[in-house]
Design an enzyme around this catalytic site. Structure first.
Site, PDB file in Angstrom:
ATOM      1  N   PRO A 277       0.752  -1.197  -0.087  1.00  0.00           N
ATOM      2  CA  PRO A 277      -0.227  -0.047   0.100  1.00  0.00           C
ATOM      3  C   PRO A 277       0.877   1.314   0.074  1.00  0.00           C
ATOM      4  O   PRO A 277       1.848   1.385   0.571  1.00  0.00           O
ATOM      5  CB  PRO A 277      -0.632  -0.264   1.382  1.00  0.00           C
ATOM      6  CG  PRO A 277      -0.788  -1.632   1.778  1.00  0.00           C
ATOM      7  CD  PRO A 277       0.606  -2.096   1.250  1.00  0.00           C
ATOM      8  N   VAL A 278       0.324   2.396  -0.946  1.00  0.00           N
ATOM      9  CA  VAL A 278       1.329   3.546  -0.865  1.00  0.00           C
ATOM     10  C   VAL A 278       1.008   4.352   0.190  1.00  0.00           C
ATOM     11  O   VAL A 278      -0.203   4.570   0.983  1.00  0.00           O
ATOM     12  CB  VAL A 278       0.715   4.253  -2.203  1.00  0.00           C
ATOM     13  CG1 VAL A 278       1.590   5.734  -2.169  1.00  0.00           C
ATOM     14  CG2 VAL A 278       1.156   3.251  -3.374  1.00  0.00           C
TER      15      VAL A 278
ATOM     16  N   GLY B 147       3.582   3.336   5.604  1.00  0.00           N
ATOM     17  CA  GLY B 147       4.386   3.049   6.310  1.00  0.00           C
ATOM     18  C   GLY B 147       5.291   1.647   6.034  1.00  0.00           C
ATOM     19  O   GLY B 147       5.734   1.114   6.973  1.00  0.00           O
ATOM     20  N   LEU B 148       4.714   1.168   4.909  1.00  0.00           N
ATOM     21  CA  LEU B 148       5.330  -0.245   4.472  1.00  0.00           C
ATOM     22  C   LEU B 148       6.511  -0.208   3.465  1.00  0.00           C
ATOM     23  O   LEU B 148       6.806  -1.353   2.818  1.00  0.00           O
ATOM     24  CB  LEU B 148       4.204  -1.192   4.163  1.00  0.00           C
ATOM     25  CG  LEU B 148       3.251  -1.715   4.932  1.00  0.00           C
ATOM     26  CD1 LEU B 148       2.184  -2.395   4.616  1.00  0.00           C
ATOM     27  CD2 LEU B 148       3.754  -2.176   6.262  1.00  0.00           C
ATOM     28  N   GLY B 149       6.702   0.995   3.311  1.00  0.00           N
ATOM     29  CA  GLY B 149       8.130   1.269   2.411  1.00  0.00           C
ATOM     30  C   GLY B 149       8.006   1.000   0.942  1.00  0.00           C
ATOM     31  O   GLY B 149       8.809   0.805   0.155  1.00  0.00           O
ATOM     32  N   SER B 150       6.704   1.390   0.531  1.00  0.00           N
ATOM     33  CA  SER B 150       6.268   1.368  -0.949  1.00  0.00           C
ATOM     34  C   SER B 150       7.424   2.178  -1.900  1.00  0.00           C
ATOM     35  O   SER B 150       7.835   1.306  -2.889  1.00  0.00           O
ATOM     36  CB  SER B 150       5.020   1.709  -1.186  1.00  0.00           C
ATOM     37  OG  SER B 150       4.764   2.993  -1.023  1.00  0.00           O
TER      38      SER B 150
ATOM     39  N   ALA C 133      10.566   2.923  -1.196  1.00  0.00           N
ATOM     40  CA  ALA C 133      11.901   2.409  -1.454  1.00  0.00           C
ATOM     41  C   ALA C 133      11.732   1.176  -2.145  1.00  0.00           C
ATOM     42  O   ALA C 133      12.962   0.775  -2.645  1.00  0.00           O
ATOM     43  CB  ALA C 133      12.402   2.273   0.036  1.00  0.00           C
ATOM     44  N   ALA C 134      10.776   0.195  -1.896  1.00  0.00           N
ATOM     45  CA  ALA C 134      10.646  -1.038  -2.584  1.00  0.00           C
ATOM     46  C   ALA C 134      10.680  -0.995  -4.063  1.00  0.00           C
ATOM     47  O   ALA C 134      11.180  -1.845  -4.783  1.00  0.00           O
ATOM     48  CB  ALA C 134       9.329  -1.824  -1.972  1.00  0.00           C
TER      49      ALA C 134
ATOM     50  N   ASP D 236      14.465   2.580   5.714  1.00  0.00           N
ATOM     51  CA  ASP D 236      13.605   2.023   4.879  1.00  0.00           C
ATOM     52  C   ASP D 236      14.375   1.137   3.608  1.00  0.00           C
ATOM     53  O   ASP D 236      14.299  -0.185   3.284  1.00  0.00           O
ATOM     54  CB  ASP D 236      12.600   2.757   4.173  1.00  0.00           C
ATOM     55  CG  ASP D 236      11.574   3.396   4.900  1.00  0.00           C
ATOM     56  OD1 ASP D 236      11.632   2.984   6.275  1.00  0.00           O
ATOM     57  OD2 ASP D 236      10.666   3.766   4.742  1.00  0.00           O
TER      58      ASP D 236
HETATM   59  C1  MEV Z   1       9.427   5.969   7.839  1.00  0.00           C
HETATM   60  O1  MEV Z   1       9.381   4.539   7.410  1.00  0.00           O
HETATM   61  C2  MEV Z   1      10.453   6.120   9.214  1.00  0.00           C
HETATM   62  C3  MEV Z   1      10.976   7.380   9.742  1.00  0.00           C
HETATM   63  O2  MEV Z   1      11.610   7.401  10.855  1.00  0.00           O
HETATM   64  C4  MEV Z   1      11.551   8.337   8.672  1.00  0.00           C
HETATM   65  C5  MEV Z   1      12.985   7.700   8.132  1.00  0.00           C
HETATM   66  O3  MEV Z   1      13.636   7.007   9.116  1.00  0.00           O
HETATM   67  O4  MEV Z   1      13.482   8.163   7.263  1.00  0.00           O
HETATM   68  C6  MEV Z   1       9.602   8.064  10.131  1.00  0.00           C
END
Ligand code: MEV
Length: 316
Positions: A99-100, A103-106, A108-109, A150
């Site tokens: 999911p965009v 918080g699941l790193g879309s 970077a992935a 990430d």
């Molecule tokens: C984001 O997945 C994690 C944060 O700590 C940002 C980062 O580390 O770049 C909020």
């Protein structure tokens, strides 16, 4: 076998931060693990002109028509530069189940999968350090001041302890850790959340540095609990981390509701994961408690629930 300039595909997993987000931007350690149940998949095929197709974000465009600093364009151009090759035009097709803005790193992935797919298309394999460096450069376009956690956990695909500027170590996990990951359904714009913390840190540096130190203590407690296989202690550390994330202003009513629902159903600990403001939370549960917590999270409004187990690391 991938022949040079044949169609190729590459994948990269999602990620979840167990503890230490935000403080990691300020040099404190954080714990993150790959999530293989969701993934970014990139397919590269020869094409009459350089093209990017990303249906999940409604993008279907010539590479040259994207803004010069668009992260997808940059991912492609920087990879060709790193490969020092002048390729024939390709179509980059991105199909991600991550999911965009959750918080699941879309982001970077997708970058890691693009870098690997283009390298494979050219008949090359880039070392992980180079994949990671390229993904970090593109993360800066997405998020401004990323810590690099990430792209690192997604590139290496291992559970890790990450510290900005100091690299990473393998996170020791003594016994399986039952996890439930639940999405609030509200977007979590990492760039805005990280910028908000920075503004508040600038206005009250001593207070925020102390809060980041306290997060580092929760991270150390979580790391120790994972290493000795103490799930209740891991839960306590995650609960402490969540209180500190609330104190730095990155939780939200929807995240708090899901965290409370997990704890009320017997989770050892629960917290938001990633940038906060929305996106996902995670709960650590007793092995027999995953289904009940997942059910409670759905009933409390989660739009998507992932039930997974963090496997133990092999003894060194
Ligand atoms: C984001 O997945 C994690 C944060 O700590 C940002 C980062 O580390 O770049 C909020």
């Amino acid at each position: 076998m991938n022949l040079p300039f044949a169609a190729v595909e590459a994948r990269a997993p999602g990620k979840i931060i167990l503890a230490g987000e935000h403080a990691v931007v300020y040099g404190r350690p954080a714990l993150a693990v790959p999530v293989f149940g969701v993934q970014a998949r990139v397919r590269v095929t020869p094409a009459p002109q350089a093209w990017v197709h990303a249906p999940a974000v409604h993008l279907d465009a010539a590479l040259a028509d994207l803004p010069a600093m668009h992260p997808l364009r940059q991912a492609v151009e920087r990879t060709w530069a790193a490969l020092a090759t002048r390729p024939r035009p390709v179509r980059v097709h991105i199909a991600s189940t991550i999911p965009v803005a959750a918080g699941l790193g879309s982001g970077a992935a997708v970058t890691v999968a693009i870098v690997r797919a283009l390298a494979a298309f050219a008949g090359r394999v880039l070392p992980p350090e180079q994949v990671n460096a390229l993904a970090y450069a593109v993360e800066k376009l997405h998020h401004g001041t990323p810590s690099g956690i990430d792209n690192t956990v997604i590139t290496y695909g291992r559970p890790l302890v990450y510290r900005k500027g100091a690299g990473w170590e393998l996170l020791q996990v003594a016994r399986p850790v039952p996890l439930v990951i639940a999405d609030t359904g509200h977007p979590a714009p990492t760039r805005d959340m990280v910028a908000g913390v920075r503004t508040r840190w600038q206005a009250a540096r001593d207070r925020y540095e102390a809060l980041f130190d306290a997060i580092a203590e929760a991270v150390a407690a979580a790391r120790h609990a994972l290493a000795v296989g103490d799930l209740p202690a891991l839960g306590r550390a995650l609960r402490a981390n969540q209180r500190l994330l609330q104190a730095i202003g990155v939780s939200s009513p929807a995240l708090d509701t899901l965290v409370d629902a997990a704890l009320a159903t017997g989770a050892y600990g629960a917290k938001l994961s990633g940038a906060g403001g929305g996106g996902n939370m995670l709960a650590v549960t007793p092995p027999e408690g995953q289904a009940a917590v997942a059910q409670a999270l759905r009933a409390a409004g989660a739009t998507r629930v992932i039930v997974t187990t963090l496997p133990p690391t092999e003894a060194a």
